[in-house]
Write a protein that holds these residues in place. Structure first.
Motif, PDB file in Angstrom:
ATOM      1  N   ASN A  40       0.818  -1.219   0.000  1.00 45.09           N
ATOM      2  CA  ASN A  40       0.000   0.000   0.000  1.00 45.09           C
ATOM      3  C   ASN A  40       0.852   1.269   0.000  1.00 45.09           C
ATOM      4  N   ILE A  41       1.979   1.247   0.711  1.00 43.64           N
ATOM      5  CA  ILE A  41       2.880   2.409   0.699  1.00 43.64           C
ATOM      6  C   ILE A  41       3.466   2.615  -0.702  1.00 43.64           C
ATOM      7  N   MET A  44       0.891   4.254  -2.891  1.00 44.95           N
ATOM      8  CA  MET A  44       0.766   5.672  -2.548  1.00 44.95           C
ATOM      9  C   MET A  44       1.944   6.485  -3.091  1.00 44.95           C
ATOM     10  N   HIS A  63      -6.254   6.946  -1.464  1.00 45.64           N
ATOM     11  CA  HIS A  63      -6.950   6.955  -0.173  1.00 45.64           C
ATOM     12  C   HIS A  63      -7.412   5.553   0.231  1.00 45.64           C
ATOM     13  N   SER A  65      -5.611   2.870  -0.343  1.00 42.05           N
ATOM     14  CA  SER A  65      -4.386   2.304   0.221  1.00 42.05           C
ATOM     15  C   SER A  65      -4.141   2.813   1.640  1.00 42.05           C
ATOM     16  N   PHE A  66      -4.425   4.105   1.852  1.00 38.46           N
ATOM     17  CA  PHE A  66      -4.257   4.684   3.189  1.00 38.46           C
ATOM     18  C   PHE A  66      -5.198   4.023   4.203  1.00 38.46           C
ATOM     19  N   CYS A  70      -4.527   1.669   7.658  1.00 34.13           N
ATOM     20  CA  CYS A  70      -5.190   1.920   8.954  1.00 34.13           C
ATOM     21  C   CYS A  70      -5.952   0.690   9.422  1.00 34.13           C
ATOM     22  N   SER A 105     -12.719   2.277  10.091  1.00 33.89           N
ATOM     23  CA  SER A 105     -11.949   1.923   8.891  1.00 33.89           C
ATOM     24  C   SER A 105     -12.783   1.130   7.894  1.00 33.89           C
TER      25      SER A 105
END
Length: 310
Positions: A40-41, A44, A63, A65-66, A70, A105
């Motif tokens: 995910n990073i 992004m 978003h 991925s963010f 979380c 989430s």
């Protein structure tokens, strides 16, 4: 209730009580969590680094991925600690806090996926007005709305959970604090909580699902009108990864929170929970990177730059 001791902490029994199995599960979940974070990073960073990906579709993917980071971080790190810890305890307030962030989430993710479905509808059904419909202000409002709805949903259920009294058994047969198993341990009447939970899941879940469904009905109708097979394939390929992700989240999440307590099963609850809170955040970046040519191309360019720097 007067003769029972008030519970101040819960014991998260987890997935297994055998030491060897716990070490194995620790390694498996650690690998999954690391893949989730890195995947995910990377998504992004790639979206931020490449200007041609600064479009509404990739704004929502950023978003997503963010929120996946979380979502996974709420449950997995504590689960990893418990796999190795002798005392697998969590305070009542800590448990309710974890439950709050799980609900937040999960709801935010479902509405971000709905926004992504609307984005695909605008791109395929009205391509000439796409940039006007999906201008930056609208995209920001859709993401903000997803988090706001998630906050309302989480607060609504958490407020009623805080009113419960826990006594007697304090064992949660799960690796994280989720609302359905938590309600089973309450000494006080939980009918109100169950009604609030079911009502909020049905209302918010139905809104999110219908927005996605209606968008895809129009998308499918538009795709079927395209005469060339190549054009239909190209249009559908932009939606296929999103459909896979939506299916993974909705199917398990909705079943977990709407099934009657009479059909509750510890094994079934754990499978559902692992699917939508652990596996889905890991699979999302893999699905999008494998199914999306632009992401794969941008990823190759980024890796190429890193090699060149070395």
């Amino acid at each position: 209730m007067k003769n029972q001791t008030t519970v101040t902490e819960f014991i998260l029994v987890g997935l297994s009580s055998e030491p060897q199995m716990q070490i194995f599960l620790f390694l498996v979940f650690l690998v999954i969590y690391l893949i989730t974070l890195v995947g995910n990073i990377v998504i992004m960073v790639v979206i931020r680094a490449h200007f041609h990906l600064h479009t509404p579709m990739y704004f929502f993917l950023f978003h997503l991925s963010f929120v996946d980071i979380c979502y996974s971080s709420v449950t997995v790190p504590n689960g990893l600690r418990n796999f190795l810890a002798e005392h697998k305890t969590i305070s009542v307030n800590g448990c309710i806090a974890q439950m709050f962030f799980i609900l937040l989430s999960g709801a935010a993710e479902s509405f971000i996926l709905s926004a992504m479905a609307y984005d695909r509808y605008a791109a395929i059904c009205d391509p000439l007005r796409y940039m006007e419909i999906m201008r930056k202000g609208i995209c920001v409002q859709l993401v903000s709305g997803a988090w706001t709805i998630g906050l309302i949903y989480a607060l609504l259920n958490t407020i009623f959970t805080l009113k419960l009294h826990f006594c007697g058994s304090n064992q949660i047969h799960h690796f994280s604090c989720e609302l359905p198993p938590l309600l089973q341990l309450a000494c006080t009447e939980t009918l109100t909580n169950q009604v609030v939970l079911l009502t909020s899941v049905v209302i918010f879940g139905s809104i999110s699902f219908l927005l996605t469904l209606i968008s895809y009905i129009y998308i499918i109708i538009t795709i079927l009108r395209i005469r060339s097979a190549e054009g239909r394939h190209k249009a559908f390929s932009t939606c296929s990864s999103h459909l896979i992700v939506v299916g993974l989240l909705y199917l398990t999440g909705f079943l977990q929170y709407t099934k009657p307590s009479s059909v509750s099963s510890v094994l079934l609850d754990e499978i559902f929970s692992i699917q939508y809170s652990v596996l889905t955040p890991m699979l999302n970046p893999i699905i999008y990177s494998l199914k999306n040519k632009e992401v794969k191309t941008a990823l190759r360019k980024t890796l190429g730059k890193l090699k060149f720097i070395r």
